[in-house]
Design a protein around this motif. Structure first.
Motif, PDB file in Angstrom:
ATOM      1  N   PRO A 127       8.679   5.989  -0.706  1.00 45.97           N
ATOM      2  CA  PRO A 127       7.371   6.419  -1.235  1.00 45.97           C
ATOM      3  C   PRO A 127       6.951   7.798  -0.742  1.00 45.97           C
ATOM      4  O   PRO A 127       6.354   8.571  -1.499  1.00 45.97           O
ATOM      5  CB  PRO A 127       6.409   5.337  -0.736  1.00 45.97           C
ATOM      6  CG  PRO A 127       7.250   4.141  -0.522  1.00 45.97           C
ATOM      7  CD  PRO A 127       8.565   4.680  -0.034  1.00 45.97           C
ATOM      8  N   LEU A 128       7.297   8.108   0.526  1.00 49.77           N
ATOM      9  CA  LEU A 128       6.912   9.409   1.068  1.00 49.77           C
ATOM     10  C   LEU A 128       7.636  10.547   0.344  1.00 49.77           C
ATOM     11  O   LEU A 128       7.039  11.605   0.085  1.00 49.77           O
ATOM     12  CB  LEU A 128       7.218   9.454   2.568  1.00 49.77           C
ATOM     13  CG  LEU A 128       6.482  10.507   3.405  1.00 49.77           C
ATOM     14  CD1 LEU A 128       4.976  10.367   3.244  1.00 49.77           C
ATOM     15  CD2 LEU A 128       6.880  10.400   4.857  1.00 49.77           C
ATOM     16  N   TYR A 149       2.260   9.772  -8.195  1.00 50.19           N
ATOM     17  CA  TYR A 149       2.968  10.014  -9.458  1.00 50.19           C
ATOM     18  C   TYR A 149       1.985  10.147 -10.617  1.00 50.19           C
ATOM     19  O   TYR A 149       2.163  10.994 -11.505  1.00 50.19           O
ATOM     20  CB  TYR A 149       3.944   8.868  -9.712  1.00 50.19           C
ATOM     21  CG  TYR A 149       4.635   8.927 -11.055  1.00 50.19           C
ATOM     22  CD1 TYR A 149       5.578   9.909 -11.338  1.00 50.19           C
ATOM     23  CD2 TYR A 149       4.345   7.987 -12.048  1.00 50.19           C
ATOM     24  CE1 TYR A 149       6.207   9.964 -12.570  1.00 50.19           C
ATOM     25  CE2 TYR A 149       4.971   8.038 -13.283  1.00 50.19           C
ATOM     26  CZ  TYR A 149       5.899   9.021 -13.543  1.00 50.19           C
ATOM     27  OH  TYR A 149       6.515   9.076 -14.762  1.00 50.19           O
ATOM     28  N   ASP A 150       0.930   9.351 -10.589  1.00 48.49           N
ATOM     29  CA  ASP A 150      -0.114   9.447 -11.620  1.00 48.49           C
ATOM     30  C   ASP A 150      -0.793  10.812 -11.586  1.00 48.49           C
ATOM     31  O   ASP A 150      -1.033  11.422 -12.629  1.00 48.49           O
ATOM     32  CB  ASP A 150      -1.137   8.331 -11.399  1.00 48.49           C
ATOM     33  CG  ASP A 150      -2.349   8.481 -12.289  1.00 48.49           C
ATOM     34  OD1 ASP A 150      -2.211   8.293 -13.506  1.00 48.49           O
ATOM     35  OD2 ASP A 150      -3.443   8.810 -11.763  1.00 48.49           O
ATOM     36  N   ALA A 188       5.116  -6.723  -5.909  1.00 46.87           N
ATOM     37  CA  ALA A 188       6.356  -7.495  -5.776  1.00 46.87           C
ATOM     38  C   ALA A 188       7.282  -6.886  -4.734  1.00 46.87           C
ATOM     39  O   ALA A 188       7.889  -7.603  -3.920  1.00 46.87           O
ATOM     40  CB  ALA A 188       7.060  -7.586  -7.134  1.00 46.87           C
ATOM     41  N   GLY A 189       7.394  -5.558  -4.726  1.00 45.64           N
ATOM     42  CA  GLY A 189       8.245  -4.900  -3.742  1.00 45.64           C
ATOM     43  C   GLY A 189       7.758  -5.101  -2.316  1.00 45.64           C
ATOM     44  O   GLY A 189       8.556  -5.389  -1.413  1.00 45.64           O
ATOM     45  N   GLY A 190       6.462  -4.962  -2.108  1.00 46.04           N
ATOM     46  CA  GLY A 190       5.906  -5.133  -0.768  1.00 46.04           C
ATOM     47  C   GLY A 190       6.090  -6.535  -0.227  1.00 46.04           C
ATOM     48  O   GLY A 190       6.521  -6.722   0.920  1.00 46.04           O
ATOM     49  N   GLU A 197       0.828  -1.209   0.000  1.00 45.05           N
ATOM     50  CA  GLU A 197       0.000   0.000   0.000  1.00 45.05           C
ATOM     51  C   GLU A 197       0.861   1.259   0.000  1.00 45.05           C
ATOM     52  O   GLU A 197       0.509   2.252  -0.654  1.00 45.05           O
ATOM     53  CB  GLU A 197      -0.942   0.005   1.203  1.00 45.05           C
ATOM     54  CG  GLU A 197      -1.912   1.164   1.193  1.00 45.05           C
ATOM     55  CD  GLU A 197      -3.082   0.981   2.127  1.00 45.05           C
ATOM     56  OE1 GLU A 197      -3.943   1.882   2.163  1.00 45.05           O
ATOM     57  OE2 GLU A 197      -3.147  -0.054   2.811  1.00 45.05           O
ATOM     58  N   CYS A 198       1.999   1.224   0.705  1.00 47.44           N
ATOM     59  CA  CYS A 198       2.904   2.381   0.700  1.00 47.44           C
ATOM     60  C   CYS A 198       3.359   2.704  -0.720  1.00 47.44           C
ATOM     61  O   CYS A 198       3.301   3.856  -1.158  1.00 47.44           O
ATOM     62  CB  CYS A 198       4.126   2.096   1.577  1.00 47.44           C
ATOM     63  SG  CYS A 198       3.809   2.072   3.337  1.00 47.44           S
ATOM     64  N   VAL A 199       3.809   1.672  -1.432  1.00 48.99           N
ATOM     65  CA  VAL A 199       4.306   1.876  -2.792  1.00 48.99           C
ATOM     66  C   VAL A 199       3.166   2.264  -3.726  1.00 48.99           C
ATOM     67  O   VAL A 199       3.311   3.141  -4.589  1.00 48.99           O
ATOM     68  CB  VAL A 199       5.025   0.618  -3.307  1.00 48.99           C
ATOM     69  CG1 VAL A 199       5.602   0.845  -4.702  1.00 48.99           C
ATOM     70  CG2 VAL A 199       6.136   0.204  -2.350  1.00 48.99           C
TER      71      VAL A 199
END
Length: 349
Positions: A208-209, A118-119, A148-150, A109-111
Motif C-alpha cells: 500500500p505504501l 488511488y482515487d 477481505a485482504g486485511g 486501514e492500510c489497504v
C-alpha cells in the motif's frame, strides 16, 4: 490445528500511576472513546444522508469512519473496564480474538488508505476519465478487497501465533493483546511465527505504501504542470486531509510493526500504541472535517437545518396555544353578539 498452550490466561499490566493517575487516564480515554464514536457516526450519517457527498471519495471516507469505530472498540472498552476491575486477566482465546480483530482492522486501514490515494490520483491526473473509471461497482470491489485482504492476512498471522506454547510468565506489558508482547511470553521457538508475521507485515505495509507514493508522485507532477495557481490550490486542497492521515497512521504503524518482533517491551511501545490505537481514530474525522471544504459546508447546512427544525418544533405548541386562544376569543365574542341580538328581539317583542 491443535492448541498446545499451557497458559490459559494472561494478565494485562496496563498503566500503573496510582489512584489519581488512574482516574485521570480513565477520564481521558473515556472521553476520547465517546468523541471518536460520535465523530465517526456523524460522518457516516452525513455522507449517507447528503446526495452531494455520494462520490467515491466520501464512499471510502464512510468506510474509513466505520472501520475507526470498530478499531477503537476492539481495545478501549476492555481497557476502561480494567481500570476499576480487581482482575486484569484475559483468557487465551479472548487474547487471540483481540489480536485477530485489531490486526485485521489495522491491515484493512492500510489497504483502504492506498485505495483512497488511488482515487485521488485518478481525480487529479485523469479528471475527464474519472467518472468512467471510478464507478460504483469498482468502488465496492476496492472496498471489499480492503476488508477481505486485511482479515485474511490477520488470520494467517494469528494461526501461527496460536500454535505457540506459553508456559509463563503470564504478564503482558501492554494495555491490550498485541503481537510483540505476546510473542515475548512464548517459551518455545518463535522463529517461524516471527518470520511469517514480519513478512506479512512488510507486505501489507509496503505494498500500500508503494501505491501511495506512486499516486502522490503523479499527483505532484500533475499539479506542478498546471498553468493556474488556483487550479494548483484546488488540486492540493483535495489531497491534504488524506495526506495528513497517511503521515500520522504510517509513521506510528511502521515504528511498531515493520521490525522483528522479539524486542524488549519498552514502555515507549505502549505510548506509541496509544497514539495509533486510541488517538488516531479520534483525529482522523477532525482532519477530514477541518481540511475539507465540502464536508464543512455540508456539516454547517446539516447543523443549521437541524437547529431550525428544532426551533420550529419547540415554537409549534406556543403557536397552537395562541391560535387556540384567538379562536376562543372569536367564538366567545360571537356568542355574546348572538345573546345581545336575542335580548334585543325579546325586548322588541
Amino acid at each position: 490445528m491443535k492448541n498446545q498452550t499451557t497458559v490459559n490466561e494472561f494478565i494485562l499490566l496496563g498503566f500503573s500511576y496510582g489512584l489519581q493517575g488512574q482516574t485521570v487516564l480513565f477520564l481521558v480515554f473515556l472521553v476520547t472513546y465517546m468523541v471518536t464514536i460520535t465523530e465517526n457516526a456523524i460522518i457516516i450519517f452525513v455522507v449517507k444522508s447528503n446526495h452531494h457527498l455520494h462520490k467515491p471519495m466520501y464512499y471510502f471516507l464512510g468506510n474509513l469512519s466505520f472501520l475507526e469505530m470498530w478499531y477503537i472498540s476492539v481495545t478501549l472498552p476492555r481497557f476502561l473496564f480494567g481500570f476499576w476491575s480487581q482482575s486484569k486477566s484475559i483468557s487465551f482465546s479472548s487474547c487471540m480474538t483481540q489480536i485477530y480483530f485489531f490486526i485485521s482492522l489495522c491491515c484493512t486501514e492500510c489497504v483502504l488508505l492506498a485505495v483512497m490515494a488511488y482515487d485521488r490520483f485518478l481525480a487529479v491526473c485523469h479528471p475527464l476519465r474519472y467518472a468512467a473509471i471510478m464507478t460504483h461497482k469498482l468502488c465496492f470491489q476496492l472496498s471489499f478487497l480492503s476488508w477481505a485482504g486485511g482479515f485474511s492476512i490477520s488470520l494467517v498471522k494469528v494461526s501461527f501465533i496460536s500454535r505457540l506454547t506459553f508456559c509463563g510468565p503470564q504478564v503482558i506489558n501492554h494495555f491490550f493483546c498485541d503481537i510483540s508482547p505476546v510473542l515475548n511470553l512464548s517459551c518455545t521457538d518463535i522463529s517461524l511465527a516471527e518470520t511469517v508475521d514480519f513478512a506479512l507485515a512488510l507486505v501489507i505495509l509496503l505494498v500500500p505504501l508503494l501505491i501511495i507514493v506512486f499516486s502522490y508522485g503523479c499527483i505532484m507532477s500533475t499539479v506542478l504542470c498546471m498553468p493556474s495557481a488556483q487550479g494548483r490550490r484546488k488540486a492540493i486542497s483535495t489531497c491534504t486531509s488524506h495526506f495528513s492521515v497517511l503521515i500520522i497512521f504510517f509513521s506510528a504503524t511502521l515504528f511498531i510493526y515493520a521490525r522483528p518482533r522479539r524486542i524488549h517491551p519498552f514502555n515507549l511501545n505502549k505510548i506509541v500504541s496509544i497514539f495509533y490505537a486510541v488517538f488516531t481514530p479520534a483525529l482522523n474525522p477532525l482532519i477530514y472535517c477541518l481540511r475539507n471544504k465540502e464536508v464543512k459546508q455540508v456539516l454547517r447546512k446539516t447543523i443549521s437545518a437541524s437547529c431550525s427544525a428544532h426551533h420550529q418544533v419547540t415554537s409549534l405548541p406556543k403557536d397552537r396555544a395562541v391560535e387556540g386562544q384567538q379562536w376562543w376569543e372569536i367564538h366567545h365574542s360571537s356568542n355574546r353578539i348572538k345573546e345581545d341580538h336575542c335580548d334585543c328581539c325579546s325586548f322588541a317583542g
